[in-house]
Design a protein around this motif. Sequence first.
Motif: not given
Length: 288
Positions: A49-60, A62-66, A200-201, A281-288
């Motif tokens: 069950n080893f998976r990447d949390l990247g790619g999810y769209r945020t409310r504004n 942006k996208t969670v970084r892969w 993220v929604p 800070q978290l959103r600046a680092r981990y979403t784009a």
Amino acid sequence: MRNLKFASALGALALLAAGVATSLPVDARAPAQAAPAHPRLLPLEGGQNFRDLGGYRTRNGKTVRWGVLYRSGAMNALTANDYAYLDRIGVRTVCDFRSTAERDAAPVRWPGGQTPTIFADDYVLDMGGMDFRAAASWSAEDAKRKMAALYPHLLDQFNGQYRRMFAQLLAGNVPLAFNCSAGKDRTGVAAALILTALDVPRETAIADYLLSNRYFDPKKAMASDPSTAAWTKLPPAVVNAFMGVDRAYIEAVFKVIDTHPGGARAYLRDRLGLGDAELKQLRARYTA
């Protein structure tokens, strides 16, 4: 049924012996598979069950970084090729939420020179008063209600470990992987907290949680802990309720978060130390 010892009970819920039905539903709202360049499930021979949390769209928008946030089950079955893969993608920090007994039963042996910084606590898992001695008489709905009642306790018992995980994220010590035994309960709550902090929604966070019904492999987990044979005494529907995930389980967590005075934002601030500056800070680092 004989009295069972559940010092590492959440791990035992997921690590079941052969002969138990393992067909689990996949929620129709689960997010679609990522593009090949960014696989949701990492291509590991012994991964669980080893998976990447990247790619999810945020409310504004942006996208969670892969490639920086990974959720996983126990890593004790990783192969030499798997360790080499994780070294190539640069896994730097691991937050292992497993109990002392779980880690002793399934130790992870990173190759020399490739060991990330690992954070783990010695503890005995608190099952919130759940008594498994009567489990043979439970229905599937009984088991689901008990699991949903257990989940809010995870927020309390693992508050310190979740805080430490966020501290590592704020410090930029990534790529970071966090895991428990099955990668669905303690890890599922942690992933929901991260996605919430990243704005993220809610429905997306729940859909990510439900992907464990697709990616958790109980047979692979069972092979790493044969002591779980006693679980074959339980009705298959009850076992499936325990080893799968259900929307009601994670919704019990979100109910605690939403009913906290001030709602989710205040919960993140008061219980996890994530005020406006930390969230920014978290959103600046981990979403784009």
